[in-house]
Design a protein around this motif. Structure first.
Motif, PDB file in Angstrom:
ATOM      1  N   ALA A   6       1.170  72.772  27.008  1.00 54.50           N
ATOM      2  CA  ALA A   6       1.495  72.107  25.861  1.00 54.50           C
ATOM      3  C   ALA A   6       3.154  71.876  25.762  1.00 54.50           C
ATOM      4  O   ALA A   6       3.742  72.729  25.717  1.00 54.50           O
ATOM      5  CB  ALA A   6       0.959  72.849  24.691  1.00 54.50           C
ATOM      6  N   ILE A   7       3.598  70.693  25.564  1.00 52.78           N
ATOM      7  CA  ILE A   7       4.957  70.531  25.321  1.00 52.78           C
ATOM      8  C   ILE A   7       5.340  70.846  23.767  1.00 52.78           C
ATOM      9  O   ILE A   7       4.333  70.113  22.785  1.00 52.78           O
ATOM     10  CB  ILE A   7       5.350  69.073  25.693  1.00 52.78           C
ATOM     11  CG1 ILE A   7       5.066  68.835  27.360  1.00 52.78           C
ATOM     12  CG2 ILE A   7       6.762  68.513  25.312  1.00 52.78           C
ATOM     13  CD1 ILE A   7       5.308  67.382  27.712  1.00 52.78           C
ATOM     14  N   GLY A  66       9.921  69.424  27.341  1.00 53.41           N
ATOM     15  CA  GLY A  66       9.649  68.032  27.973  1.00 53.41           C
ATOM     16  C   GLY A  66      10.539  67.802  29.194  1.00 53.41           C
ATOM     17  O   GLY A  66      11.736  68.506  29.337  1.00 53.41           O
ATOM     18  N   SER A  67      10.221  66.723  30.085  1.00 52.86           N
ATOM     19  CA  SER A  67      10.670  66.550  31.079  1.00 52.86           C
ATOM     20  C   SER A  67      12.137  65.720  31.056  1.00 52.86           C
ATOM     21  O   SER A  67      12.090  64.978  30.094  1.00 52.86           O
ATOM     22  CB  SER A  67       9.892  65.734  32.231  1.00 52.86           C
ATOM     23  OG  SER A  67       9.768  64.358  31.739  1.00 52.86           O
ATOM     24  N   GLU A  68      12.986  65.637  32.086  1.00 54.67           N
ATOM     25  CA  GLU A  68      14.069  64.703  32.131  1.00 54.67           C
ATOM     26  C   GLU A  68      13.814  63.577  32.072  1.00 54.67           C
ATOM     27  O   GLU A  68      14.229  62.577  31.583  1.00 54.67           O
ATOM     28  CB  GLU A  68      15.034  65.328  32.902  1.00 54.67           C
ATOM     29  CG  GLU A  68      15.797  66.634  32.618  1.00 54.67           C
ATOM     30  CD  GLU A  68      16.600  66.504  31.291  1.00 54.67           C
ATOM     31  OE1 GLU A  68      17.329  65.502  30.938  1.00 54.67           O
ATOM     32  OE2 GLU A  68      16.418  67.479  30.532  1.00 54.67           O
ATOM     33  N   ALA A  69      12.785  63.336  33.179  1.00 54.77           N
ATOM     34  CA  ALA A  69      12.316  61.873  33.361  1.00 54.77           C
ATOM     35  C   ALA A  69      11.490  61.367  32.037  1.00 54.77           C
ATOM     36  O   ALA A  69      11.863  60.177  31.747  1.00 54.77           O
ATOM     37  CB  ALA A  69      11.125  61.750  34.340  1.00 54.77           C
ATOM     38  N   GLY A  70      10.872  62.002  30.887  1.00 55.60           N
ATOM     39  CA  GLY A  70      10.239  61.252  29.882  1.00 55.60           C
ATOM     40  C   GLY A  70      11.638  60.900  29.076  1.00 55.60           C
ATOM     41  O   GLY A  70      11.593  60.047  28.204  1.00 55.60           O
ATOM     42  N   LYS A  71      12.503  61.943  29.031  1.00 56.08           N
ATOM     43  CA  LYS A  71      13.693  61.743  28.174  1.00 56.08           C
ATOM     44  C   LYS A  71      14.836  60.540  28.524  1.00 56.08           C
ATOM     45  O   LYS A  71      15.146  59.804  27.717  1.00 56.08           O
ATOM     46  CB  LYS A  71      14.734  62.876  27.846  1.00 56.08           C
ATOM     47  CG  LYS A  71      14.075  63.922  27.227  1.00 56.08           C
ATOM     48  CD  LYS A  71      14.869  65.649  27.615  1.00 56.08           C
ATOM     49  CE  LYS A  71      14.069  66.547  26.985  1.00 56.08           C
ATOM     50  NZ  LYS A  71      14.651  67.738  27.331  1.00 56.08           N
ATOM     51  N   GLN A  72      14.528  60.235  29.694  1.00 57.53           N
ATOM     52  CA  GLN A  72      15.369  59.137  30.378  1.00 57.53           C
ATOM     53  C   GLN A  72      14.387  57.786  30.107  1.00 57.53           C
ATOM     54  O   GLN A  72      15.156  56.843  29.825  1.00 57.53           O
ATOM     55  CB  GLN A  72      15.551  59.209  31.921  1.00 57.53           C
ATOM     56  CG  GLN A  72      16.256  60.095  32.529  1.00 57.53           C
ATOM     57  CD  GLN A  72      17.677  59.666  32.290  1.00 57.53           C
ATOM     58  OE1 GLN A  72      18.178  58.579  32.266  1.00 57.53           O
ATOM     59  NE2 GLN A  72      18.550  60.946  31.789  1.00 57.53           N
ATOM     60  N   VAL A  73      13.101  57.846  29.998  1.00 58.42           N
ATOM     61  CA  VAL A  73      12.340  56.709  29.380  1.00 58.42           C
ATOM     62  C   VAL A  73      12.447  56.460  28.151  1.00 58.42           C
ATOM     63  O   VAL A  73      12.625  55.257  27.708  1.00 58.42           O
ATOM     64  CB  VAL A  73      11.085  56.573  30.126  1.00 58.42           C
ATOM     65  CG1 VAL A  73      10.174  55.612  29.438  1.00 58.42           C
ATOM     66  CG2 VAL A  73      10.932  56.876  31.499  1.00 58.42           C
ATOM     67  N   HIS A  74      12.394  57.395  27.193  1.00 61.41           N
ATOM     68  CA  HIS A  74      12.369  57.254  25.814  1.00 61.41           C
ATOM     69  C   HIS A  74      13.678  58.189  25.213  1.00 61.41           C
ATOM     70  O   HIS A  74      13.399  59.091  24.634  1.00 61.41           O
ATOM     71  CB  HIS A  74      11.193  57.634  25.420  1.00 61.41           C
ATOM     72  CG  HIS A  74       9.905  57.067  25.883  1.00 61.41           C
ATOM     73  ND1 HIS A  74       9.606  55.668  25.375  1.00 61.41           N
ATOM     74  CD2 HIS A  74       9.099  57.388  26.744  1.00 61.41           C
ATOM     75  CE1 HIS A  74       8.644  55.354  26.110  1.00 61.41           C
ATOM     76  NE2 HIS A  74       8.428  56.211  26.902  1.00 61.41           N
ATOM     77  N   ASP A  88       1.960  60.705  32.250  1.00 66.87           N
ATOM     78  CA  ASP A  88       2.477  60.888  33.546  1.00 66.87           C
ATOM     79  C   ASP A  88       1.654  62.146  34.125  1.00 66.87           C
ATOM     80  O   ASP A  88       1.813  62.426  35.261  1.00 66.87           O
ATOM     81  CB  ASP A  88       3.847  61.191  33.513  1.00 66.87           C
ATOM     82  CG  ASP A  88       4.617  59.714  33.262  1.00 66.87           C
ATOM     83  OD1 ASP A  88       4.141  58.726  33.189  1.00 66.87           O
ATOM     84  OD2 ASP A  88       5.864  59.875  32.926  1.00 66.87           O
ATOM     85  N   GLY A  89       0.969  62.836  33.377  1.00 67.73           N
ATOM     86  CA  GLY A  89       0.122  64.020  33.883  1.00 67.73           C
ATOM     87  C   GLY A  89       0.833  65.269  34.130  1.00 67.73           C
ATOM     88  O   GLY A  89       0.484  66.218  34.634  1.00 67.73           O
ATOM     89  N   LEU A  90       2.089  65.373  33.437  1.00 65.69           N
ATOM     90  CA  LEU A  90       2.953  66.408  33.409  1.00 65.69           C
ATOM     91  C   LEU A  90       2.614  67.454  32.501  1.00 65.69           C
ATOM     92  O   LEU A  90       2.935  68.650  32.344  1.00 65.69           O
ATOM     93  CB  LEU A  90       4.425  66.101  33.180  1.00 65.69           C
ATOM     94  CG  LEU A  90       4.911  65.094  34.237  1.00 65.69           C
ATOM     95  CD1 LEU A  90       6.376  64.825  33.794  1.00 65.69           C
ATOM     96  CD2 LEU A  90       4.798  65.590  35.521  1.00 65.69           C
ATOM     97  N   ALA A  91       1.692  67.140  31.339  1.00 63.80           N
ATOM     98  CA  ALA A  91       1.136  68.138  30.372  1.00 63.80           C
ATOM     99  C   ALA A  91      -0.088  67.626  29.784  1.00 63.80           C
ATOM    100  O   ALA A  91      -0.521  66.548  30.111  1.00 63.80           O
ATOM    101  CB  ALA A  91       2.401  68.175  29.225  1.00 63.80           C
ATOM    102  N   ASP A  92      -0.785  68.735  29.445  1.00 60.29           N
ATOM    103  CA  ASP A  92      -2.081  68.345  28.723  1.00 60.29           C
ATOM    104  C   ASP A  92      -2.057  67.962  27.330  1.00 60.29           C
ATOM    105  O   ASP A  92      -2.928  67.135  26.837  1.00 60.29           O
ATOM    106  CB  ASP A  92      -2.906  69.634  28.662  1.00 60.29           C
ATOM    107  CG  ASP A  92      -3.234  70.126  29.993  1.00 60.29           C
ATOM    108  OD1 ASP A  92      -3.558  69.178  31.153  1.00 60.29           O
ATOM    109  OD2 ASP A  92      -2.757  71.380  30.730  1.00 60.29           O
TER     110      ASP A  92
END
Length: 116
Positions: A6-7, A66-74, A88-92
């Protein structure tokens, strides 16, 4: 039980937060945000622990950031970035005071709101 990742997008006392070493409730994430040994507290965490108890331990919650990728996209929303990580399947799941928006609904499903 089944592990659920969980994020937690940010702190929001009294619903989700961590404490400093001297016990102060933190309002802004710092290095402890990335440290899983510093436990989350708050109403949402208590709610999930109650669900776990009711289910007789059929799942375990592991909180993460949260991932850095998610923060880059949003870059304008930690919450939308967390939803992106789920898509993206990084968390449930993600834990927080989310607004259900059209953009977020295109990425993943939501539960009914716990409060208004």
């Amino acid at each position: 039980g089944k592990p659920i990742l969980a994020i937690v997008p940010e702190y929001s006392s009294p619903i989700m937060y961590k404490r400093s070493p001297d016990g102060e409730i933190l309002r802004t994430p710092g290095p402890e945000y990335y440290d899983s040994s510093v436990k989350y507290e708050g109403a949402f965490m208590a709610y999930l622990e109650d669900l776990k108890r009711i289910s007789k331990g059929k799942f375990d919650i592991e909180y993460t950031f949260g991932s850095e990728a998610g923060k880059q996209v949003h870059p304008n929303s930690k919450y939308t970035a967390a939803v992106q990580d789920i898509a993206d399947g990084l968390a449930d799941m993600a834990v927080g005071g989310f607004w259900i928006t059209g953009q977020r609904l295109q990425l993943t499903a939501f539960t009914v709101p716990l409060y208004d």
